[in-house]
Design a protein around this motif. Structure first.
Motif, PDB file in Angstrom:
ATOM      1  N   THR A   1       2.546 -17.701  -8.297  1.00  0.00           N
ATOM      2  CA  THR A   1       2.151 -17.597  -9.517  1.00  0.00           C
ATOM      3  C   THR A   1       1.488 -16.311 -10.033  1.00  0.00           C
ATOM      4  N   GLN A   2       0.698 -15.565  -9.047  1.00  0.00           N
ATOM      5  CA  GLN A   2       0.282 -14.301  -9.606  1.00  0.00           C
ATOM      6  C   GLN A   2       1.321 -13.256  -9.628  1.00  0.00           C
ATOM      7  N   TRP A   3       2.378 -13.548  -9.369  1.00  0.00           N
ATOM      8  CA  TRP A   3       3.250 -12.560  -9.389  1.00  0.00           C
ATOM      9  C   TRP A   3       4.274 -12.600 -10.944  1.00  0.00           C
ATOM     10  N   ILE A   4       3.931 -13.635 -11.676  1.00  0.00           N
ATOM     11  CA  ILE A   4       4.135 -14.053 -12.832  1.00  0.00           C
ATOM     12  C   ILE A   4       3.614 -13.206 -14.079  1.00  0.00           C
ATOM     13  N   ASP A   5       3.978 -12.427 -14.710  1.00  0.00           N
ATOM     14  CA  ASP A   5       3.270 -11.527 -15.841  1.00  0.00           C
ATOM     15  C   ASP A   5       3.233 -12.090 -16.832  1.00  0.00           C
ATOM     16  N   VAL A   6       3.934 -12.857 -17.320  1.00  0.00           N
ATOM     17  CA  VAL A   6       3.974 -13.305 -18.927  1.00  0.00           C
ATOM     18  C   VAL A   6       4.845 -14.764 -18.803  1.00  0.00           C
ATOM     19  N   ILE A   7       4.128 -15.630 -19.444  1.00  0.00           N
ATOM     20  CA  ILE A   7       4.990 -17.044 -19.586  1.00  0.00           C
ATOM     21  C   ILE A   7       5.147 -17.043 -21.025  1.00  0.00           C
ATOM     22  N   ASP A   8       6.377 -16.945 -21.708  1.00  0.00           N
ATOM     23  CA  ASP A   8       6.717 -17.061 -23.061  1.00  0.00           C
ATOM     24  C   ASP A   8       7.054 -18.599 -23.181  1.00  0.00           C
ATOM     25  N   TRP A   9       6.174 -19.413 -24.066  1.00  0.00           N
ATOM     26  CA  TRP A   9       6.262 -20.922 -24.282  1.00  0.00           C
ATOM     27  C   TRP A   9       7.255 -21.165 -25.186  1.00  0.00           C
ATOM     28  N   PHE A  10       7.722 -20.133 -26.015  1.00  0.00           N
ATOM     29  CA  PHE A  10       8.609 -20.457 -27.155  1.00  0.00           C
ATOM     30  C   PHE A  10      10.035 -20.135 -26.490  1.00  0.00           C
ATOM     31  N   ALA A  11      10.171 -19.065 -25.861  1.00  0.00           N
ATOM     32  CA  ALA A  11      11.406 -18.671 -25.155  1.00  0.00           C
ATOM     33  C   ALA A  11      11.737 -19.459 -23.901  1.00  0.00           C
ATOM     34  N   ALA A  12      10.595 -20.027 -23.362  1.00  0.00           N
ATOM     35  CA  ALA A  12      11.002 -20.760 -22.240  1.00  0.00           C
ATOM     36  C   ALA A  12      11.243 -20.080 -20.956  1.00  0.00           C
ATOM     37  N   SER A  13      10.360 -19.153 -20.794  1.00  0.00           N
ATOM     38  CA  SER A  13      10.686 -18.183 -19.595  1.00  0.00           C
ATOM     39  C   SER A  13       9.368 -17.741 -19.231  1.00  0.00           C
ATOM     40  N   ALA A  14       9.575 -17.439 -17.891  1.00  0.00           N
ATOM     41  CA  ALA A  14       8.692 -16.579 -17.185  1.00  0.00           C
ATOM     42  C   ALA A  14       9.053 -15.414 -16.591  1.00  0.00           C
ATOM     43  N   SER A  15       8.144 -14.219 -16.921  1.00  0.00           N
ATOM     44  CA  SER A  15       8.862 -13.031 -16.410  1.00  0.00           C
ATOM     45  C   SER A  15       7.771 -12.345 -15.142  1.00  0.00           C
ATOM     46  N   THR A  16       8.511 -11.400 -14.444  1.00  0.00           N
ATOM     47  CA  THR A  16       8.033 -10.972 -13.461  1.00  0.00           C
ATOM     48  C   THR A  16       8.253  -9.478 -13.281  1.00  0.00           C
ATOM     49  N   SER A  17       7.581  -8.571 -12.626  1.00  0.00           N
ATOM     50  CA  SER A  17       7.852  -7.136 -12.526  1.00  0.00           C
ATOM     51  C   SER A  17       8.642  -7.013 -11.248  1.00  0.00           C
ATOM     52  N   LEU A  18       9.008  -8.147 -10.399  1.00  0.00           N
ATOM     53  CA  LEU A  18      10.067  -8.001  -9.277  1.00  0.00           C
ATOM     54  C   LEU A  18      11.319  -7.911  -9.908  1.00  0.00           C
ATOM     55  N   THR A  19      12.203  -7.072  -9.023  1.00  0.00           N
ATOM     56  CA  THR A  19      13.495  -6.896  -9.391  1.00  0.00           C
ATOM     57  C   THR A  19      14.340  -8.142  -8.842  1.00  0.00           C
TER      58      THR A  19
END
Length: 142
Positions: free
Chosen positions: A81-99
């Motif tokens: 979970t610490q590798w998740i940078d942003v959780i967008d509740w409206f877009a239903a997505s979780a973003s990471t800087s990993l490739t």
């Protein structure tokens, strides 16, 4: 009873309660978050299929990410979970800087195997990230 990461989306809450939402608007039902798309630094890579919970500290340690719909031969992997940078509740997505390639090459998660410190260390070492157990140990009084 479903686990909670909560409640209805913020927009629905605001329409029900005016401009003052009740409770923590960052909480979501685990079953709702399970469908979130994982966005890597260079595109979509999978979706959240589940969670790894620490039953001693009562925290979500990892997302179980299913990559099988994103490429042939995909697999399930763990993202801390610490590798998740942003959780967008409206877009239903979780973003990471990993490739995408890093996630694609990461160790496969096998739900029939016990997740112990050796496995966690293997995953953290693969991504060249320090483990939460090191960070938590160093956060106490000096």
């Amino acid at each position: 009873m479903p686990g909670f990461i909560g409640t209805a989306p913020v927009r629905q809450q605001l329409s029900l309660y005016g401009d003052k939402p009740p409770g923590d608007v960052h909480l979501r039902s685990a079953s709702h978050v399970e469908r979130y798309v994982i966005e890597a630094a260079d595109g979509s890579v999978g979706h959240v299929r589940g969670f790894i919970l620490d039953d001693e500290a009562w925290v979500v340690r990892c997302f179980i990410v299913d990559t099988r719909n994103w490429w042939p031969g995909g697999k399930e992997v763990l993202l801390a979970t610490q590798w998740i940078d942003v959780i967008d509740w409206f877009a239903a997505s979780a973003s990471t800087s990993l490739t995408r390639e890093a996630i694609k090459a990461s160790p496969e998660y096998d739900e029939s195997s016990l997740i112990d410190r050796a496995y966690e260390a293997k995953v953290h070492d693969f991504y060249q990230k320090s483990g939460y157990w090191i960070e938590e140990k160093g956060s106490g009084p000096a």
